[in-house]
Design a protein around this motif. Structure first.
Motif, PDB file in Angstrom:
ATOM      1  N   ALA A   1     -12.122   2.174  -2.170  1.00 29.58           N
ATOM      2  CA  ALA A   1     -13.017   3.160  -1.564  1.00 29.58           C
ATOM      3  C   ALA A   1     -14.370   2.965  -2.229  1.00 29.58           C
ATOM      4  N   ALA A   2     -15.362   2.562  -1.448  1.00 27.28           N
ATOM      5  CA  ALA A   2     -16.673   2.229  -1.994  1.00 27.28           C
ATOM      6  C   ALA A   2     -17.727   3.179  -1.446  1.00 27.28           C
ATOM      7  N   VAL A   3     -18.284   3.976  -2.330  1.00 24.04           N
ATOM      8  CA  VAL A   3     -19.302   4.948  -1.944  1.00 24.04           C
ATOM      9  C   VAL A   3     -20.673   4.285  -1.918  1.00 24.04           C
ATOM     10  N   LEU A   4     -21.469   4.697  -0.937  1.00 21.36           N
ATOM     11  CA  LEU A   4     -22.865   4.283  -0.902  1.00 21.36           C
ATOM     12  C   LEU A   4     -23.666   5.336  -1.670  1.00 21.36           C
ATOM     13  N   LEU A   5     -24.283   4.879  -2.743  1.00 19.34           N
ATOM     14  CA  LEU A   5     -25.053   5.793  -3.594  1.00 19.34           C
ATOM     15  C   LEU A   5     -26.449   5.958  -3.007  1.00 19.34           C
ATOM     16  N   THR A   6     -27.022   7.127  -3.208  1.00 20.87           N
ATOM     17  CA  THR A   6     -26.533   8.195  -4.045  1.00 20.87           C
ATOM     18  C   THR A   6     -25.961   9.348  -3.216  1.00 20.87           C
ATOM     19  N   GLY A   7     -26.394   9.445  -1.983  1.00 24.59           N
ATOM     20  CA  GLY A   7     -26.008  10.580  -1.156  1.00 24.59           C
ATOM     21  C   GLY A   7     -24.528  10.720  -0.902  1.00 24.59           C
ATOM     22  N   GLY A   8     -23.799   9.636  -0.820  1.00 21.92           N
ATOM     23  CA  GLY A   8     -22.379   9.693  -0.500  1.00 21.92           C
ATOM     24  C   GLY A   8     -21.486  10.122  -1.639  1.00 21.92           C
TER      25      GLY A   8
ATOM     26  N   ASP B   1     -15.178   2.202  -6.153  1.00 17.71           N
ATOM     27  CA  ASP B   1     -16.357   1.406  -6.493  1.00 17.71           C
ATOM     28  C   ASP B   1     -17.561   2.048  -5.821  1.00 17.71           C
ATOM     29  N   ALA B   2     -18.731   1.485  -6.089  1.00 16.86           N
ATOM     30  CA  ALA B   2     -19.972   2.007  -5.519  1.00 16.86           C
ATOM     31  C   ALA B   2     -20.906   0.857  -5.207  1.00 16.86           C
ATOM     32  N   LEU B   3     -21.726   1.077  -4.228  1.00 11.57           N
ATOM     33  CA  LEU B   3     -22.778   0.150  -3.844  1.00 11.57           C
ATOM     34  C   LEU B   3     -24.031   1.001  -3.686  1.00 11.57           C
ATOM     35  N   TRP B   4     -25.075   0.653  -4.409  1.00 10.17           N
ATOM     36  CA  TRP B   4     -26.288   1.461  -4.365  1.00 10.17           C
ATOM     37  C   TRP B   4     -27.290   0.804  -3.437  1.00 10.17           C
ATOM     38  N   LEU B   5     -27.412   1.388  -2.251  1.00 10.65           N
ATOM     39  CA  LEU B   5     -28.352   0.927  -1.235  1.00 10.65           C
ATOM     40  C   LEU B   5     -29.381   2.021  -0.991  1.00 10.65           C
ATOM     41  N   ALA B   6     -30.561   1.626  -0.551  1.00 15.00           N
ATOM     42  CA  ALA B   6     -31.583   2.620  -0.216  1.00 15.00           C
ATOM     43  C   ALA B   6     -32.361   2.161   1.002  1.00 15.00           C
ATOM     44  N   SER B   7     -32.505   3.082   1.976  1.00 15.27           N
ATOM     45  CA  SER B   7     -33.352   2.797   3.133  1.00 15.27           C
ATOM     46  C   SER B   7     -34.392   3.898   3.336  1.00 15.27           C
TER      47      SER B   7
ATOM     48  N   GLN C   1     -19.013  -3.526  -8.211  1.00 17.16           N
ATOM     49  CA  GLN C   1     -18.592  -3.921  -9.547  1.00 17.16           C
ATOM     50  C   GLN C   1     -17.188  -4.520  -9.550  1.00 17.16           C
ATOM     51  N   ARG C   2     -16.371  -4.149  -8.591  1.00 21.89           N
ATOM     52  CA  ARG C   2     -14.971  -4.565  -8.493  1.00 21.89           C
ATOM     53  C   ARG C   2     -14.848  -5.733  -7.528  1.00 21.89           C
ATOM     54  N   SER C   3     -13.903  -6.603  -7.756  1.00 17.58           N
ATOM     55  CA  SER C   3     -13.641  -7.701  -6.821  1.00 17.58           C
ATOM     56  C   SER C   3     -13.065  -7.119  -5.529  1.00 17.58           C
ATOM     57  N   LEU C   4     -13.592  -7.562  -4.422  1.00 16.41           N
ATOM     58  CA  LEU C   4     -13.101  -7.128  -3.111  1.00 16.41           C
ATOM     59  C   LEU C   4     -12.263  -8.214  -2.439  1.00 16.41           C
TER      60      LEU C   4
ATOM     61  N   ILE D   1     -21.997  -6.882   3.265  1.00 19.58           N
ATOM     62  CA  ILE D   1     -21.839  -7.257   1.856  1.00 19.58           C
ATOM     63  C   ILE D   1     -20.361  -7.301   1.478  1.00 19.58           C
ATOM     64  N   ALA D   2     -19.580  -6.306   1.915  1.00 19.04           N
ATOM     65  CA  ALA D   2     -18.144  -6.272   1.586  1.00 19.04           C
ATOM     66  C   ALA D   2     -17.421  -7.487   2.168  1.00 19.04           C
ATOM     67  N   LYS D   3     -17.739  -7.852   3.393  1.00 15.59           N
ATOM     68  CA  LYS D   3     -17.121  -9.037   4.006  1.00 15.59           C
ATOM     69  C   LYS D   3     -17.537 -10.302   3.269  1.00 15.59           C
ATOM     70  N   GLU D   4     -18.799 -10.366   2.900  1.00 12.67           N
ATOM     71  CA  GLU D   4     -19.304 -11.519   2.141  1.00 12.67           C
ATOM     72  C   GLU D   4     -18.593 -11.641   0.792  1.00 12.67           C
TER      73      GLU D   4
END
Length: 181
Positions: A42-49, A70-76, A94-97, A121-124
Motif C-alpha cells: 500500500a503506497a501513499v502519495l504524500l503528503t495529502g494522502g 510505502d510512500a511516494l512523495w509527488l507534488a503537482s 523505499q521498498r522493492s515493488l 513509476i510503480a510499473k517501472e
C-alpha cells in the motif's frame, strides 16, 4: 488575530463529518480486501494522502489484510489552488515493488496527473499489478488520467480542506472534510 489574506481566515463549511469519513473508509476496506493480499504494498502519495492511508491500512487490518506500507512523495500543486500541470518527485518508493501487487492511495482525484505518474513509476519498478484508490473523486471538466479503481466519496467541485486536503499547507489536520470557497 488572523489576517484576512491568511489561508485560514475563512470559516470552513463541513461537507463530510469525521464519522462519515470513518464509515466510508471501512466500506472501502471491505471492497478492497478481497482483491489484495498481505504481500501487497500500500503506497501513499504524500503528503495529502497520509491521513486516508493511515485510516485505510488500519481498516484493512481489521478485515484481515495486513499490507506492507510505502510512500511516494509527488507534488503537482505546491501551495497553489490548481495543478501546475507537471509532477515533481520529491522522494521515491523505499521498498522493492518487484513482483508485487501495489495499491496506490491518495486523498483526492481531480486531474489524475499524480495518480497516473504513481502508476507509471510503480510499473517501472516492477509491480505486477497496480490498483488505485482515492478517498474523494472530484468532477473535472477536462479529459484526465484513467479513473481510480476504488474511490470512497464523490466530492463536489469545490475547494476542499481537512482530512489531508489543504490550503497552502494549512487545514490538513481538520477531522472533517470541509469546503473553503
Amino acid at each position: 488575530m488572523a489576517d484576512s489574506s491568511s489561508p485560514t481566515s475563512s470559516t470552513p463549511e463541513v461537507l463530510l463529518s469525521e464519522a462519515e469519513i470513518a464509515r466510508i473508509v471501512a466500506q472501502l476496506a471491505e471492497r478492497i480486501a478481497p482483491v489484495i493480499d498481505d504481500d501487497t504494498v500500500a503506497a501513499v502519495l504524500l503528503t495529502g494522502g497520509l491521513w486516508f492511508a493511515a485510516d485505510l491500512t488500519r481498516a484493512l487490518s481489521r478485515v484481515g489484510r495486513h499490507v506492507r506500507f510505502d510512500a511516494l512523495w509527488l507534488a503537482s500543486y505546491g501551495d497553489e489552488k490548481s495543478s501546475r500541470g507537471r509532477i515533481d518527485v520529491h522522494a521515491p518508493f523505499q521498498r522493492s515493488l518487484e513482483g508485487r501487487k501495489v495499491l496506490i492511495l491518495d486523498d483526492v482525484f481531480d486531474t489524475g496527473l499524480s495518480l497516473a505518474e504513481a502508476v507509471r513509476i510503480a510499473k517501472e519498478k516492477g509491480a505486477t499489478e497496480v490498483l488505485t484508490c482515492v478517498f474523494a473523486r472530484k468532477p473535472f471538466p477536462l479529459p484526465r488520467a484513467p479513473e481510480p479503481d476504488f474511490f470512497g466519496w464523490q466530492a463536489p467541485n469545490r475547494f476542499l480542506v481537512g482530512y489531508g486536503l489543504d490550503n497552502a499547507g494549512a487545514l490538513r489536520g481538520l477531522p472533517d472534510i470541509c469546503a473553503l470557497d
